[in-house]
Design a protein around this motif. Structure first.
Motif, PDB file in Angstrom:
ATOM      1  N   ALA A  81       0.810  -1.290   0.005  1.00 24.47           N
ATOM      2  CA  ALA A  81       0.048   0.099   0.082  1.00 24.47           C
ATOM      3  C   ALA A  81       0.856   1.284  -0.073  1.00 24.47           C
ATOM      4  O   ALA A  81       2.092   1.197   0.379  1.00 24.47           O
ATOM      5  N   TRP A  82       0.330   2.343  -0.470  1.00 17.86           N
ATOM      6  CA  TRP A  82       0.833   3.764  -0.353  1.00 17.86           C
ATOM      7  C   TRP A  82      -0.212   4.579  -0.181  1.00 17.86           C
ATOM      8  O   TRP A  82      -1.460   4.572  -0.662  1.00 17.86           O
ATOM      9  N   VAL A  83      -0.042   5.798   0.732  1.00 14.57           N
ATOM     10  CA  VAL A  83      -1.141   6.720   0.961  1.00 14.57           C
ATOM     11  C   VAL A  83      -0.432   8.143   0.911  1.00 14.57           C
ATOM     12  O   VAL A  83       0.901   8.404   1.328  1.00 14.57           O
ATOM     13  N   GLU A  84      -1.069   8.844   0.060  1.00 20.62           N
ATOM     14  CA  GLU A  84      -0.534  10.216  -0.268  1.00 20.62           C
ATOM     15  C   GLU A  84      -1.754  10.975  -1.075  1.00 20.62           C
ATOM     16  O   GLU A  84      -2.590  10.366  -1.598  1.00 20.62           O
ATOM     17  N   SER A  85      -1.718  12.195  -0.750  1.00 18.66           N
ATOM     18  CA  SER A  85      -2.594  13.245  -1.390  1.00 18.66           C
ATOM     19  C   SER A  85      -4.225  12.696  -1.334  1.00 18.66           C
ATOM     20  O   SER A  85      -4.880  12.648  -2.362  1.00 18.66           O
ATOM     21  N   ILE A  98      -4.158  -3.923  -8.174  1.00 22.22           N
ATOM     22  CA  ILE A  98      -4.077  -2.879  -7.583  1.00 22.22           C
ATOM     23  C   ILE A  98      -5.328  -2.082  -7.350  1.00 22.22           C
ATOM     24  O   ILE A  98      -6.003  -1.928  -8.606  1.00 22.22           O
ATOM     25  N   TRP A  99      -5.917  -1.530  -6.486  1.00 18.77           N
ATOM     26  CA  TRP A  99      -6.896  -0.652  -6.200  1.00 18.77           C
ATOM     27  C   TRP A  99      -6.588   0.785  -5.617  1.00 18.77           C
ATOM     28  O   TRP A  99      -5.528   0.918  -4.998  1.00 18.77           O
ATOM     29  N   TYR A 100      -7.459   1.622  -5.758  1.00 17.70           N
ATOM     30  CA  TYR A 100      -7.246   2.956  -4.916  1.00 17.70           C
ATOM     31  C   TYR A 100      -8.516   3.402  -4.359  1.00 17.70           C
ATOM     32  O   TYR A 100      -9.711   3.026  -4.910  1.00 17.70           O
ATOM     33  N   VAL A 101      -8.651   4.063  -3.394  1.00 21.65           N
ATOM     34  CA  VAL A 101      -9.568   4.560  -2.475  1.00 21.65           C
ATOM     35  C   VAL A 101      -9.339   5.954  -1.864  1.00 21.65           C
ATOM     36  O   VAL A 101      -8.139   6.225  -1.587  1.00 21.65           O
ATOM     37  N   ARG A 119      -4.286 -13.511  -9.555  1.00 21.23           N
ATOM     38  CA  ARG A 119      -3.007 -13.812  -8.985  1.00 21.23           C
ATOM     39  C   ARG A 119      -1.589 -14.192  -9.996  1.00 21.23           C
ATOM     40  O   ARG A 119      -0.517 -14.468  -9.441  1.00 21.23           O
ATOM     41  N   SER A 120      -2.085 -14.286 -11.031  1.00 22.29           N
ATOM     42  CA  SER A 120      -1.196 -14.489 -12.031  1.00 22.29           C
ATOM     43  C   SER A 120      -0.248 -13.415 -12.360  1.00 22.29           C
ATOM     44  O   SER A 120       0.885 -13.559 -12.943  1.00 22.29           O
ATOM     45  N   VAL A 121      -0.825 -12.099 -12.179  1.00 21.14           N
ATOM     46  CA  VAL A 121       0.018 -10.877 -12.161  1.00 21.14           C
ATOM     47  C   VAL A 121      -0.200 -10.149 -10.755  1.00 21.14           C
ATOM     48  O   VAL A 121      -1.203  -9.942 -10.527  1.00 21.14           O
ATOM     49  N   ARG A 122       1.032 -10.012 -10.226  1.00 21.58           N
ATOM     50  CA  ARG A 122       1.100  -9.513  -8.834  1.00 21.58           C
ATOM     51  C   ARG A 122       1.797  -8.027  -8.680  1.00 21.58           C
ATOM     52  O   ARG A 122       2.847  -7.787  -9.643  1.00 21.58           O
ATOM     53  N   TYR A 123       1.787  -7.398  -7.768  1.00 19.61           N
ATOM     54  CA  TYR A 123       2.152  -6.151  -7.778  1.00 19.61           C
ATOM     55  C   TYR A 123       2.731  -5.865  -6.250  1.00 19.61           C
ATOM     56  O   TYR A 123       2.075  -6.457  -5.294  1.00 19.61           O
ATOM     57  N   ALA A 124       3.562  -4.792  -6.241  1.00 15.11           N
ATOM     58  CA  ALA A 124       4.241  -4.368  -4.765  1.00 15.11           C
ATOM     59  C   ALA A 124       4.936  -3.008  -5.066  1.00 15.11           C
ATOM     60  O   ALA A 124       5.235  -2.611  -6.116  1.00 15.11           O
ATOM     61  N   ASP A 125       5.393  -2.359  -3.923  1.00 15.67           N
ATOM     62  CA  ASP A 125       5.891  -1.208  -4.002  1.00 15.67           C
ATOM     63  C   ASP A 125       5.535   0.151  -4.789  1.00 15.67           C
ATOM     64  O   ASP A 125       6.027   0.356  -5.918  1.00 15.67           O
ATOM     65  N   LEU A 126       4.138   0.361  -4.493  1.00 16.10           N
ATOM     66  CA  LEU A 126       3.674   1.337  -5.230  1.00 16.10           C
ATOM     67  C   LEU A 126       3.985   2.843  -4.938  1.00 16.10           C
ATOM     68  O   LEU A 126       4.171   2.945  -3.587  1.00 16.10           O
TER      69      LEU A 126
END
Length: 615
Positions: A81-85, A98-101, A119-126
């Motif tokens: 996760a990352w939080v900004e603005s 990836i989602w945003y809220v 889960r065949s494509v995964r994400y991290a370090d946003l």
């Protein structure tokens, strides 16, 4: 005050206390007058969520079930996760999209496409761009037809418009920490097999077009060291044999910090933040529990500070303490004063119950020195008869490239309040002691870690601090391998507990996930050329001396150390008629997260030790 033999004391800590009302603090951010943190909840099946503290001090969950904020990249995840603005971007565990809220609330919106195979494509370090229009991330692509074909790369995508990410770089085996170091520049860390991120990495940079979201070909700007966590022109590196801060710019590399206390630790997971830039441009970092601002040190009293989140004149961080549970704390960098943002939860401990860590250094094989943290038994209402010495629980960290941490843990107090002594071993090859000490494990896994665990137990017994006839050993993952290797090659221990440990190194080398697929090349030797060494180090091939009772715990969804590793040692010991208990858990992976699993494991392990030790 009651008088009872060590190991039989009534404890205020039950196994249920290890999970009930307990949360794991994972990350924290400051966004204007709000603080947001990422926490894990064993009571919710290990679900992880984001919590918002508004300006008036009220707190609320930003995400309700079934959302579970957790990345599956490298299997260990992190950086989910990352939080900004006023926005939170996050990875949901079930599909790895990836989602945003909006922090004000509302329904989360998916950014990355829904896939036929979740889960065949995964994400991290946003991380968002300075203008907030773009997002960079690490992407991991799994081939549906070949589970061993995994591609890791850096990608960019619009920050608030669903779409297909644009690939920035995928030429290395691994990438980590993509960061906008300016509006038009991105830096990241990359490396190739057989290296791990704490060995030899490349610091990469590329130009970025903020209008179109495209980049030029990334170029290597530094190499030949373990680089981590780029932030602006500053990066952590061990160029001088210790992880310190270095500025890498057009004029070369320049030390920002120096000294024996390392900044940061091994990058097993994504998203670590051990240094940061304050809004006024000052550099802040954490080392050995101290907060350092442009070279000026603030002694916080903490055992460690993690996930630094700078604000206007403040730094907020997760504080790990030696005498109480973790908190989120905010420091005023001018006055040095602090306030709790998230206070330590209540514990069942009374005054006089808490065991505190004592660092020990002890001699081991070949005239070397190893280290550990020793916890003497403590109980406010109970003491032992004169002349009695406590049984000892030897603990080994995982990795094995990791370290024992002198942080408060109810799990450690679970043992010490019952009259067990505990030593958490930092064998040769552990982190926190510099690159040279860390590299002592190269080629020696299964040798120096075993020697040092045995040496720690005999050292404490020779000092009269523990009962050398009542020593047990416990560990998980790589630590579980060391447990099995100790029991297969020595008679120092009366019992052992192995959680998702490795019994056969050859099988592991042929069947594990990409991140660690060549890890053992450094720790043991190149596979398969060094097959003989793998077999010589594997506990499964040394059953002739394995007579010690063992209890084994295994998650059946473990992708790091597959369940066949536990099953093979259990089957072999039972065939040999060595006492062996086996507990397998559906739905658990590498590391147990569910409350019911943790409670069951601790109850079973305690009962096993008490029966074997005659308590």
């Amino acid at each position: 005050m009651s008088t009872l033999p060590y190991g039989t004391w009534p404890s205020p800590i039950s196994p249920e206390h290890l999970t009930s009302g307990v949360t794991k603090l994972i990350d924290v951010w400051v966004d204007g007058d709000r603080t947001v943190w990422h926490e894990g909840r064993p009571s919710e099946g290990g679900r992880q969520t984001l919590v918002v503290a508004d300006a008036d001090g009220t707190t609320r969950d930003l995400l309700d079930p079934p959302f579970n904020v957790r990345s599956g990249v490298h299997e260990y995840g992190g950086g989910a996760a990352w939080v900004e603005s006023n926005t939170a971007w996050f990875v949901d565990w079930d599909e790895q999209r990836i989602w945003y809220v909006d922090l004000d609330g509302g329904e989360p919106i998916p950014l990355t496409p829904e896939l036929e195979q979740p889960r065949s494509v995964r994400y991290a370090d946003l991380r968002p761009s300075p203008d907030g229009h773009w997002l960079v991330a690490v992407q991991e692509v799994h081939d549906a037809d070949d589970p061993h074909h995994v591609v890791n790369r850096v990608v960019a995508l619009p920050a608030r418009t669903p779409g297909v990410p644009h690939v920035i770089h995928g030429e290395h085996d691994f990438v980590m920490s993509p960061r906008f170091v300016a509006a038009d520049r991105i830096r990241f860390v990359a490396w190739n097999h057989p290296n791990m991120p704490w060995n030899d990495t490349d610091l990469m940079e590329c130009s970025f077009d903020p209008q179109h979201g495209t980049t030029d070909t990334p170029r290597r700007i530094a190499t030949g060291a373990s680089f981590m966590q780029p932030d602006g022109d500053v990066v952590i590196g061990d160029r001088d044999g210790v992880w310190n801060l270095w500025r890498v710019d057009a004029d070369g590399e320049h030390a920002v910090s120096s000294g024996p206390d390392e900044v940061g630790g091994p990058a097993w997971i994504f998203g670590l933040r051990d240094h940061a830039t304050m809004p006024d441009g000052r550099r802040v970092w954490a080392t050995d529990g101290r907060l350092v601002v442009d070279g000026e040190s603030i002694d916080t009293g903490a055992a460690a500070l993690e996930q630094l989140a700078p604000g206007e004149g403040t730094v907020t961080a997760i504080a790990r303490w030696s005498d109480r549970p973790s908190t989120i704390i905010r420091f005023d960098v001018t006055s040095g004063e602090s306030v709790d943002v998230v206070a330590a939860p209540d514990t069942p401990l009374r005054d006089g119950d808490a065991a505190t860590p004592e660092q020990i250094a002890f001699p081991t094989a070949s005239g070397a020195t190893a280290y550990g943290w020793f916890y003497a038994p403590a109980n406010a209402d109970t003491d032992a008869p004169a002349g009695d010495r406590p049984p000892l629980v030897v603990m080994i960290h995982g990795g094995p490239t990791s370290c024992a941490r002198p942080w408060f843990s109810l799990a450690t107090q679970f043992w010490t309040t019952r009259g067990f002594a505990v030593v958490d071993v930092d064998h040769r090859g552990s982190t926190g002691y510099g690159t040279e000490f860390r590299n002592l494990l190269d080629g020696n896994w299964g040798v120096v870690d075993v020697e040092d665990c045995i040496a720690a137990a005999t050292f404490l017994a020779d000092q009269g601090r523990v009962d050398g006839d009542r020593v047990v050993i416990r560990g998980g993952s790589a630590g579980g391998f060391t447990v099995l290797a100790c029991l297969a090659t020595s008679d120092v221990f009366a019992a052992g507990a192995c959680s998702y440990g490795i019994a056969d190194l050859s099988v592991l080398a042929a069947d594990t996930h990409k991140f660690e697929a060549r890890y053992t090349d450094r720790l043991i030797g190149p596979w398969p050329e060094a097959r003989d060494v793998y077999e010589a180090r594997s506990p499964i091939h040394h059953l002739d001396r394995f007579e010690t009772p063992l209890v084994v715990f295994q998650g059946l969804d473990d992708k790091v150390v597959p369940p066949n590793q536990s099953q093979m040692i259990v089957d072999a010991l039972r065939a040999k008629q060595v006492e062996c208990e086996y507990h397998a858990y559906e739905g658990e992976g590498h590391g147990f997260r569910r409350a019911e699993t943790i409670v069951h494991q601790m109850n079973a392990e305690l009962a096993f030790y008490r029966r074997i030790l005659g308590l």
